[in-house]
Design a protein around this motif. Structure first.
Motif, PDB file in Angstrom:
ATOM      1  N   GLU A 286      -6.233  64.874  32.938  1.00 18.30           N
ATOM      2  CA  GLU A 286      -4.874  65.340  33.157  1.00 18.30           C
ATOM      3  C   GLU A 286      -4.330  66.302  32.375  1.00 18.30           C
ATOM      4  OE1 GLU A 286      -6.098  61.977  33.267  1.00 18.30           O
ATOM      5  OE2 GLU A 286      -5.728  61.349  35.261  1.00 18.30           O
ATOM      6  N   ILE A 287      -4.373  66.100  30.886  1.00 10.58           N
ATOM      7  CA  ILE A 287      -4.017  66.879  29.981  1.00 10.58           C
ATOM      8  C   ILE A 287      -4.620  68.299  30.248  1.00 10.58           C
ATOM      9  CG2 ILE A 287      -4.088  67.525  27.387  1.00 10.58           C
ATOM     10  CD1 ILE A 287      -1.589  65.604  28.173  1.00 10.58           C
ATOM     11  N   VAL A 288      -5.922  68.030  30.288  1.00  7.85           N
ATOM     12  CA  VAL A 288      -6.669  69.480  30.330  1.00  7.85           C
ATOM     13  C   VAL A 288      -5.997  70.367  31.635  1.00  7.85           C
ATOM     14  CG1 VAL A 288      -9.134  70.408  31.038  1.00  7.85           C
ATOM     15  CG2 VAL A 288      -8.841  68.844  29.354  1.00  7.85           C
ATOM     16  N   GLU A 289      -6.041  69.503  32.626  1.00  7.56           N
ATOM     17  CA  GLU A 289      -5.682  70.268  33.858  1.00  7.56           C
ATOM     18  C   GLU A 289      -4.148  70.563  33.855  1.00  7.56           C
ATOM     19  OE1 GLU A 289      -6.518  67.080  36.747  1.00  7.56           O
ATOM     20  OE2 GLU A 289      -8.497  67.798  37.324  1.00  7.56           O
ATOM     21  N   GLU A 290      -3.166  70.016  33.005  1.00  8.33           N
ATOM     22  CA  GLU A 290      -1.819  70.326  32.839  1.00  8.33           C
ATOM     23  C   GLU A 290      -2.126  71.590  31.766  1.00  8.33           C
ATOM     24  OE1 GLU A 290       0.557  67.314  31.240  1.00  8.33           O
ATOM     25  OE2 GLU A 290       2.400  68.759  31.167  1.00  8.33           O
ATOM     26  N   PHE A 291      -2.745  71.703  30.952  1.00  3.39           N
ATOM     27  CA  PHE A 291      -3.017  72.746  30.146  1.00  3.39           C
ATOM     28  C   PHE A 291      -3.400  73.950  30.839  1.00  3.39           C
ATOM     29  CE2 PHE A 291      -2.812  73.570  25.348  1.00  3.39           C
ATOM     30  CZ  PHE A 291      -3.222  74.873  25.320  1.00  3.39           C
ATOM     31  N   TRP A 292      -4.498  73.882  31.568  1.00  2.00           N
ATOM     32  CA  TRP A 292      -4.890  75.334  32.408  1.00  2.00           C
ATOM     33  C   TRP A 292      -3.972  75.638  33.573  1.00  2.00           C
ATOM     34  CZ3 TRP A 292     -10.408  72.551  33.982  1.00  2.00           C
ATOM     35  CH2 TRP A 292     -11.225  72.775  33.069  1.00  2.00           C
ATOM     36  N   LYS A 293      -3.068  74.699  33.585  1.00  2.24           N
ATOM     37  CA  LYS A 293      -1.968  75.258  34.638  1.00  2.24           C
ATOM     38  C   LYS A 293      -1.057  76.134  33.856  1.00  2.24           C
ATOM     39  CE  LYS A 293      -1.251  71.999  38.514  1.00  2.24           C
ATOM     40  NZ  LYS A 293      -1.085  70.443  38.339  1.00  2.24           N
ATOM     41  N   VAL A 294      -0.697  75.798  32.672  1.00  2.00           N
ATOM     42  CA  VAL A 294      -0.042  76.592  31.750  1.00  2.00           C
ATOM     43  C   VAL A 294      -0.801  77.801  31.520  1.00  2.00           C
ATOM     44  CG1 VAL A 294       0.857  76.834  29.098  1.00  2.00           C
ATOM     45  CG2 VAL A 294       0.989  74.484  30.406  1.00  2.00           C
ATOM     46  N   ILE A 295      -1.936  77.957  31.415  1.00  2.00           N
ATOM     47  CA  ILE A 295      -2.644  79.174  31.217  1.00  2.00           C
ATOM     48  C   ILE A 295      -2.489  80.068  32.458  1.00  2.00           C
ATOM     49  CG2 ILE A 295      -4.852  80.417  31.085  1.00  2.00           C
ATOM     50  CD1 ILE A 295      -5.693  77.929  29.444  1.00  2.00           C
ATOM     51  N   GLY A 296      -2.485  79.482  33.736  1.00  2.00           N
ATOM     52  CA  GLY A 296      -2.230  80.048  35.032  1.00  2.00           C
ATOM     53  C   GLY A 296      -3.267  80.907  35.258  1.00  2.00           C
ATOM     54  N   ASP A 297      -3.059  82.335  35.479  1.00  4.08           N
ATOM     55  CA  ASP A 297      -3.900  83.212  35.805  1.00  4.08           C
ATOM     56  C   ASP A 297      -4.450  83.973  34.557  1.00  4.08           C
ATOM     57  OD1 ASP A 297      -3.754  82.930  38.544  1.00  4.08           O
ATOM     58  OD2 ASP A 297      -2.149  84.052  38.922  1.00  4.08           O
ATOM     59  N   GLY A 298      -3.990  83.669  33.571  1.00  7.23           N
ATOM     60  CA  GLY A 298      -4.518  84.411  32.186  1.00  7.23           C
ATOM     61  C   GLY A 298      -5.940  83.964  32.019  1.00  7.23           C
ATOM     62  N   ARG A 299      -6.788  84.902  31.609  1.00  6.54           N
ATOM     63  CA  ARG A 299      -8.149  84.524  31.119  1.00  6.54           C
ATOM     64  C   ARG A 299      -8.485  85.414  29.599  1.00  6.54           C
ATOM     65  NH1 ARG A 299      -7.319  81.546  34.438  1.00  6.54           N
ATOM     66  NH2 ARG A 299      -8.367  80.953  36.081  1.00  6.54           N
ATOM     67  N   MET A 300      -9.031  84.639  28.878  1.00  4.65           N
ATOM     68  CA  MET A 300      -9.413  85.222  27.660  1.00  4.65           C
ATOM     69  C   MET A 300     -10.878  85.687  27.745  1.00  4.65           C
ATOM     70  SD  MET A 300      -8.080  82.411  24.563  1.00  4.65           S
ATOM     71  CE  MET A 300      -8.887  81.209  25.545  1.00  4.65           C
ATOM     72  N   GLU A 301     -10.945  86.865  27.118  1.00  6.31           N
ATOM     73  CA  GLU A 301     -12.387  87.513  27.557  1.00  6.31           C
ATOM     74  C   GLU A 301     -13.132  87.700  26.218  1.00  6.31           C
ATOM     75  OE1 GLU A 301     -11.173  91.186  29.530  1.00  6.31           O
ATOM     76  OE2 GLU A 301     -10.619  90.020  31.372  1.00  6.31           O
ATOM     77  N   TYR A 302     -13.308  86.691  25.284  1.00  6.88           N
ATOM     78  CA  TYR A 302     -14.071  87.108  24.317  1.00  6.88           C
ATOM     79  C   TYR A 302     -15.588  86.767  24.526  1.00  6.88           C
ATOM     80  CZ  TYR A 302      -9.835  85.822  21.529  1.00  6.88           C
ATOM     81  OH  TYR A 302      -8.484  86.095  21.209  1.00  6.88           O
ATOM     82  N   GLU A 303     -16.556  87.927  23.957  1.00  5.73           N
ATOM     83  CA  GLU A 303     -17.660  88.196  24.347  1.00  5.73           C
ATOM     84  C   GLU A 303     -18.476  86.873  23.509  1.00  5.73           C
ATOM     85  OE1 GLU A 303     -19.519  91.785  24.676  1.00  5.73           O
ATOM     86  OE2 GLU A 303     -17.897  92.572  25.689  1.00  5.73           O
ATOM     87  N   SER A 304     -19.526  86.190  24.427  1.00  4.67           N
ATOM     88  CA  SER A 304     -20.296  85.345  23.642  1.00  4.67           C
ATOM     89  C   SER A 304     -21.464  85.951  23.220  1.00  4.67           C
ATOM     90  CB  SER A 304     -20.221  83.994  24.381  1.00  4.67           C
ATOM     91  OG  SER A 304     -20.479  84.059  25.348  1.00  4.67           O
TER      92      SER A 304
END
Ligand code: LIP
Length: 304
Positions: A286-304
């Motif tokens: 539930e904490i992960v899901e709540e955190f992901w909601k905070v991120i919303g539509d944002g996506r980090m794009e670091y290349e691996s």
């Protein structure tokens, strides 16, 4: 690989971090050569390089057939493969090291099939040694080099609490996050907006976390989550060598690692986007899901 002696590997790693720790403690950051990598906030010192040379020569002598990936000898294109691999950061928290802030560590991980199997993280300033072997729990040994408990140190199983509380929502959490060295573009935008939303009041659409901490070392942030002293750690931009060792420790302490971008419950070791949650009898997902909601539509794009 079933016949690998993980206990013996851990003992070797402990002996190496102790020696590396003495090297770090004898270095005077004001006297050592300091350079930068990607930009002025991405620092490397001659001590980082010297410690990596020590670590790689000790490990290649003890285990010549194992692969090795280290922060200071990494070249673009190098991949973490399924082979048994040491994944190491000679000094995680180099910026703290340079400033004399005693939150830096040697982080030595060992992965098999791209999954952390052994982790040893040592903060020589505080004589804190975190260790874990797959399936055998995680431990903190405090003060061994300082002679505590006859030189054995005070050993505690992680998490430190015998009865960790259930996770009840981000508004009960102490969260770790790092600025990293990328200071522009989409990754910086996502971070600043997530930091703002994490701290903002519920009335203004925020998560109202207790606060945000930045220890300045991914490995030490993760170990603090494993210990249960921090509830959550979120970062984008760090590398496999920043997380491999402490990921083994987190998992053995009952913590979980999801992706730092929404939607992925099984992030790859080199995915560079991580969200760690401490061990708890309830509420982790539930904490992960709540955190992901905070991120919303944002996506980090670091290349691996
Ligand atoms: C650092 C990390 C830190 C992160 C930095 C960097 P270094 O490692 O541990 O958490 O924010 O970007 O990767 O450079 O001290 O080994």
């Amino acid at each position: 690989m079933a016949d690998l002696n993980l206990q013996e590997i851990q003992e070797t790693l402990i002996s190496v971090v102790r020696e590396a720790g003495r090297m770090i403690m004898s270095a005077n950051p004001t006297d050592i050569a300091t350079g930068t990598k990607l930009n002025s906030a991405d620092i490397v010192t001659e001590t980082d390089k010297a410690v990596e040379t020590l670590v790689s020569s000790r490990l290649s002598k003890a285990y010549p057939s194992f692969a090795f990936i280290g922060e200071e000898t990494y070249k673009p294109g190098m991949q973490v493969t399924a082979a048994p691999t040491f994944i190491v950061d000679p000094i995680d928290g180099t910026t703290n090291f340079v400033h004399g802030l005693p939150e830096a560590c040697v982080s030595l991980g060992f992965a098999i099939d791209r999954v952390p199997a052994v982790g040893v993280v040592y903060n020589p300033y505080q004589d804190k040694l975190y260790t874990a072997i797959r399936g055998q729990g995680a431990f903190l040994t405090l003060g061994a080099a300082w002679g505590l408990e006859g030189g054995k140190g005070r050993v505690s199983k992680l998490p430190l609490s015998k009865n960790p509380a259930p996770l009840a929502g981000l508004d009960t959490c102490l969260v770790a996050a790092e600025w990293g060295s990328t200071r522009d573009g989409v990754n910086y935008d996502v971070k600043t907006e997530v930091f703002r939303k994490l701290c903002a009041s519920k009335e203004t659409g925020g998560a109202m976390v207790h606060s945000i901490r930045s220890l300045g070392s991914a490995a030490l942030n993760l170990c603090a989550v494993a210990a249960g002293q921090l509830d959550v750690y979120w970062e984008g931009g760090c590398w496999a060598w920043d997380v491999c060792a402490a990921w083994a420790i987190l998992r053995e302490a009952g913590g979980i690692m999801a992706s730092g971008n929404p939607g992925d419950w099984e992030p790859a070791i080199d995915s560079r986007k991580y969200l760690a949650v401490r061990g708890a009898p309830a509420g982790q997902r539930e904490i992960v899901e709540e955190f992901w909601k905070v991120i919303g539509d944002g996506r980090m794009e670091y290349e691996s």
